[in-house]
Design an enzyme around this catalytic site. Structure first.
Site, PDB file in Angstrom:
ATOM      1  N   CYS A 170       0.834  -1.211   0.000  1.00  0.00           N
ATOM      2  CA  CYS A 170       0.000   0.000   0.000  1.00  0.00           C
ATOM      3  C   CYS A 170       0.871   1.264   0.000  1.00  0.00           C
ATOM      4  O   CYS A 170       0.758   2.098  -0.898  1.00  0.00           O
ATOM      5  CB  CYS A 170      -0.972  -0.016   1.166  1.00  0.00           C
ATOM      6  SG  CYS A 170      -0.233  -0.419   2.752  1.00  0.00           S
TER       7      CYS A 170
HETATM    8  N1  LIG Z   1      -5.164  -4.319   4.702  1.00  0.00           N
HETATM    9  C1  LIG Z   1      -4.529  -3.636   3.773  1.00  0.00           C
HETATM   10  O1  LIG Z   1      -4.777  -2.421   3.577  1.00  0.00           O
HETATM   11  C2  LIG Z   1      -3.530  -4.292   2.914  1.00  0.00           C
HETATM   12  C3  LIG Z   1      -3.129  -5.593   3.104  1.00  0.00           C
HETATM   13  N2  LIG Z   1      -2.173  -6.145   2.294  1.00  0.00           N
HETATM   14  C4  LIG Z   1      -1.684  -7.492   2.512  1.00  0.00           C
HETATM   15  O2  LIG Z   1      -2.689  -8.434   2.183  1.00  0.00           O
HETATM   16  C5  LIG Z   1      -2.563  -9.588   3.006  1.00  0.00           C
HETATM   17  C6  LIG Z   1      -3.871  -9.776   3.766  1.00  0.00           C
HETATM   18  O3  LIG Z   1      -4.048  -8.640   4.587  1.00  0.00           O
HETATM   19  P1  LIG Z   1      -5.395  -8.319   5.331  1.00  0.00           P
HETATM   20  O4  LIG Z   1      -6.538  -8.728   4.501  1.00  0.00           O
HETATM   21  O5  LIG Z   1      -5.282  -6.923   5.766  1.00  0.00           O
HETATM   22  O6  LIG Z   1      -5.238  -9.281   6.600  1.00  0.00           O
HETATM   23  P2  LIG Z   1      -6.370  -9.892   7.531  1.00  0.00           P
HETATM   24  O7  LIG Z   1      -5.692 -10.264   8.784  1.00  0.00           O
HETATM   25  O8  LIG Z   1      -7.529  -8.981   7.613  1.00  0.00           O
HETATM   26  O9  LIG Z   1      -6.821 -11.202   6.749  1.00  0.00           O
HETATM   27  C7  LIG Z   1      -5.987 -12.316   6.571  1.00  0.00           C
HETATM   28  C8  LIG Z   1      -6.857 -13.520   6.346  1.00  0.00           C
HETATM   29  O10 LIG Z   1      -6.022 -14.647   6.160  1.00  0.00           O
HETATM   30  C9  LIG Z   1      -6.545 -15.725   6.934  1.00  0.00           C
HETATM   31  N3  LIG Z   1      -5.467 -16.668   7.219  1.00  0.00           N
HETATM   32  C10 LIG Z   1      -4.404 -16.506   8.042  1.00  0.00           C
HETATM   33  N4  LIG Z   1      -3.614 -17.594   8.002  1.00  0.00           N
HETATM   34  C11 LIG Z   1      -4.184 -18.462   7.125  1.00  0.00           C
HETATM   35  C12 LIG Z   1      -3.861 -19.764   6.665  1.00  0.00           C
HETATM   36  N5  LIG Z   1      -2.754 -20.403   7.069  1.00  0.00           N
HETATM   37  N6  LIG Z   1      -4.669 -20.347   5.754  1.00  0.00           N
HETATM   38  C13 LIG Z   1      -5.776 -19.714   5.304  1.00  0.00           C
HETATM   39  N7  LIG Z   1      -6.159 -18.484   5.723  1.00  0.00           N
HETATM   40  C14 LIG Z   1      -5.367 -17.871   6.622  1.00  0.00           C
HETATM   41  C15 LIG Z   1      -7.086 -15.040   8.180  1.00  0.00           C
HETATM   42  O11 LIG Z   1      -7.963 -15.897   8.853  1.00  0.00           O
HETATM   43  P3  LIG Z   1      -8.834 -15.417  10.131  1.00  0.00           P
HETATM   44  O12 LIG Z   1     -10.000 -14.684   9.531  1.00  0.00           O
HETATM   45  O13 LIG Z   1      -9.224 -16.668  10.800  1.00  0.00           O
HETATM   46  O14 LIG Z   1      -7.945 -14.526  10.921  1.00  0.00           O
HETATM   47  C16 LIG Z   1      -7.756 -13.829   7.558  1.00  0.00           C
HETATM   48  O15 LIG Z   1      -9.053 -14.117   7.131  1.00  0.00           O
HETATM   49  C17 LIG Z   1      -1.401  -9.320   3.965  1.00  0.00           C
HETATM   50  O16 LIG Z   1      -0.243  -9.921   3.487  1.00  0.00           O
HETATM   51  C18 LIG Z   1      -1.288  -7.797   3.951  1.00  0.00           C
HETATM   52  O17 LIG Z   1      -0.005  -7.379   4.275  1.00  0.00           O
HETATM   53  C19 LIG Z   1      -1.639  -5.450   1.263  1.00  0.00           C
HETATM   54  C20 LIG Z   1      -2.007  -4.172   1.012  1.00  0.00           C
HETATM   55  C21 LIG Z   1      -2.952  -3.465   1.853  1.00  0.00           C
HETATM   56  C1  LIG Z   2      -1.435   0.416   8.988  1.00  0.00           C
HETATM   57  C2  LIG Z   2      -0.529  -0.782   8.875  1.00  0.00           C
HETATM   58  O1  LIG Z   2      -0.215  -1.449   9.834  1.00  0.00           O
HETATM   59  N1  LIG Z   2      -0.092  -1.062   7.676  1.00  0.00           N
HETATM   60  C3  LIG Z   2       0.786  -2.173   7.423  1.00  0.00           C
HETATM   61  C4  LIG Z   2       0.993  -2.313   5.966  1.00  0.00           C
HETATM   62  C5  LIG Z   2      -0.179  -2.912   5.400  1.00  0.00           C
HETATM   63  C6  LIG Z   2       0.071  -3.495   4.127  1.00  0.00           C
HETATM   64  O2  LIG Z   2      -0.676  -3.292   3.274  1.00  0.00           O
HETATM   65  O3  LIG Z   2       1.175  -4.195   3.994  1.00  0.00           O
HETATM   66  P1  LIG Z   2       1.521  -4.832   2.667  1.00  0.00           P
HETATM   67  O4  LIG Z   2       1.098  -3.883   1.642  1.00  0.00           O
HETATM   68  O5  LIG Z   2       2.968  -4.977   2.669  1.00  0.00           O
HETATM   69  O6  LIG Z   2       0.904  -6.138   2.570  1.00  0.00           O
HETATM   70  C7  LIG Z   2       2.160  -2.020   8.004  1.00  0.00           C
HETATM   71  O7  LIG Z   2       2.634  -0.917   8.127  1.00  0.00           O
HETATM   72  O8  LIG Z   2       2.794  -3.073   8.205  1.00  0.00           O
END
Ligand SMILES: NC(=O)C1=CN([C@@H]2O[C@H](COP(=O)(O)OP(=O)(O)OC[C@H]3O[C@@H](n4cnc5c(N)ncnc54)[C@H](OP(=O)(O)O)[C@@H]3O)[C@@H](O)[C@H]2O)C=CC1
Ligand SMILES: CC(=O)N[C@@H](CCC(=O)OP(=O)(O)O)C(=O)O
Length: 308
Positions: A115
């Site tokens: 992000c």
């Molecule tokens: N949030 C953001 O703004 C952004 C996120 N990302 C990246 O995207 C990815 C997901 O982030 P985000 O959606 O925020 O994270 P969340 O914690 O909201 O969601 C992660 C999901 O993965 C599930 N999970 C964890 N371990 C496993 C496993 N072994 N097998 C299957 N499912 C699993 C979790 O299960 P459970 O529901 O049971 O916890 C949860 O539903 C991360 O790598 C993050 O860094 C990238 C850019 C932006």
């Molecule tokens: C607010 C907050 O905690 N943000 C996360 C980045 C979220 C994210 O999107 O990480 P990736 O894009 O690398 O998956 C952090 O700083 O680690």
């Protein structure tokens, strides 16, 4: 016939946003696992290998595990939203405006940009490439994220504690996005990065101060803006603003958005500038970018499902 899509991590913050954006898209059929199945390695293996497209919305370790569950010579094409593979060899960086749409169209493994790197690279990479900013400048970044940026765990923290007004973090100066930003902008030094979180669910502002007068070689704010305008002229997701508003706001009730808005502010004497990107951490910062890549890889309308 519809192409099958499996979102590994579909119940997470990013996964749910992607499901929203694919809703009603007849060219795709979603493979869904029940609550009992979604973390079961065998169920995931079977869904991952059956799907035409797998989108990994998982923590880094689980994303690496998903790649081990996939047959090496299988046909599944992968988009990984985690930071596990962004600088790994064999992976295409899923930023079509920077790498070109054709590379993504033909890719088997696509790493979704982080992000914060999305905002930083959108501003800096084209300007470094055009030699309007020096690649050996020690860039710094002030950035603000909505609390959904930290996934489910940060969302519950903000919901439960209820009184966090501002959270500055990354204080060990070793944030996981540094390598990605340095590598993808072709910089000599990793930026000094000051990330923070505000009590808004979504939204992101990435602000890069430029002391132009002190830089050995850097162009005027006007030239920087002109280059960005030219670079993104054919990019429907990105808007380079020609005006310089007095303030930029993130709103607590902002709707989901896949836009990326870029600004260049300059002082009257042109001796200093601020490059600023405003977008949705869950939009162009995560789900929007993944859907953009999926559209290109699947031969769909490039803007289908995007909220612009
Ligand atoms: N949030 C953001 O703004 C952004 C996120 N990302 C990246 O995207 C990815 C997901 O982030 P985000 O959606 O925020 O994270 P969340 O914690 O909201 O969601 C992660 C999901 O993965 C599930 N999970 C964890 N371990 C496993 C496993 N072994 N097998 C299957 N499912 C699993 C979790 O299960 P459970 O529901 O049971 O916890 C949860 O539903 C991360 O790598 C993050 O860094 C990238 C850019 C932006
Ligand atoms: C607010 C907050 O905690 N943000 C996360 C980045 C979220 C994210 O999107 O990480 P990736 O894009 O690398 O998956 C952090 O700083 O680690």
């Amino acid at each position: 016939m519809a192409q099958t899509v499996f979102i590994d991590g579909a119940e997470g913050t990013t996964g749910l946003e992607i499901v929203d954006r694919l809703e009603g898209r007849e060219e795709f059929e979603l493979i869904r696992l029940s609550d009992a199945e979604r973390k079961d390695a065998e169920c995931r293996r079977s869904a991952l290998n059956y799907a035409d497209f797998a989108i990994l919305c998982l923590p880094d370790d689980a994303a690496r595990e998903a790649m081990e569950l996939l047959d090496e010579d299988g046909t599944t094409r992968v988009i990984d939203a985690s930071s596990a593979h962004r600088t790994a060899s064999g992976w295409i960086y899923g930023f079509p405006e920077l790498v070109g749409t054709q590379v993504i169209e033909g890719a088997k493994r696509v790493a979704n940009p982080g992000c914060y790197p999305t905002g930083f690279l959108a501003l800096v990479a084209p300007l470094v490439r055009a030699k309007l900013l020096p690649r050996d400048w020690p860039f710094s970044i002030n950035a603000v994220s909505g609390y959904s940026g930290g996934g489910k765990s940060l969302i519950s923290r903000f919901d439960e504690e209820g009184n966090i007004a501002f959270r500055s973090y990354g204080t060990t100066l070793g944030h996981k996005h540094l390598e990605e930003m340095k590598a993808k902008a072709g910089l000599k030094y990793a930026p000094v990065f000051a990330p923070s979180v505000v009590p808004a669910y979504r939204g992101m502002l990435v602000d890069i101060p430029l002391p132009i007068a002190a830089m050995r070689s850097a162009s005027s704010p006007e030239k920087l803006r002109a280059e960005l305008l030219d670079f993104y002229a054919d990019a429907p997701v990105v808007t380079v603003h020609e005006d310089a508003p007095d303030e930029l706001l993130l709103r607590t009730d902002a709707p989901a958005s896949d836009r990326l808005d870029l600004y260049v502010f300059g002082s009257e004497d042109e001796g200093s500038a601020r490059l600023i990107a405003v977008f949705d951490n869950l939009g162009k910062g995560a789900a929007g970018a993944a859907v953009q890549s999926l559209n290109l890889m699947s031969g769909s309308d490039p803007l289908a499902g995007l909220q612009l």
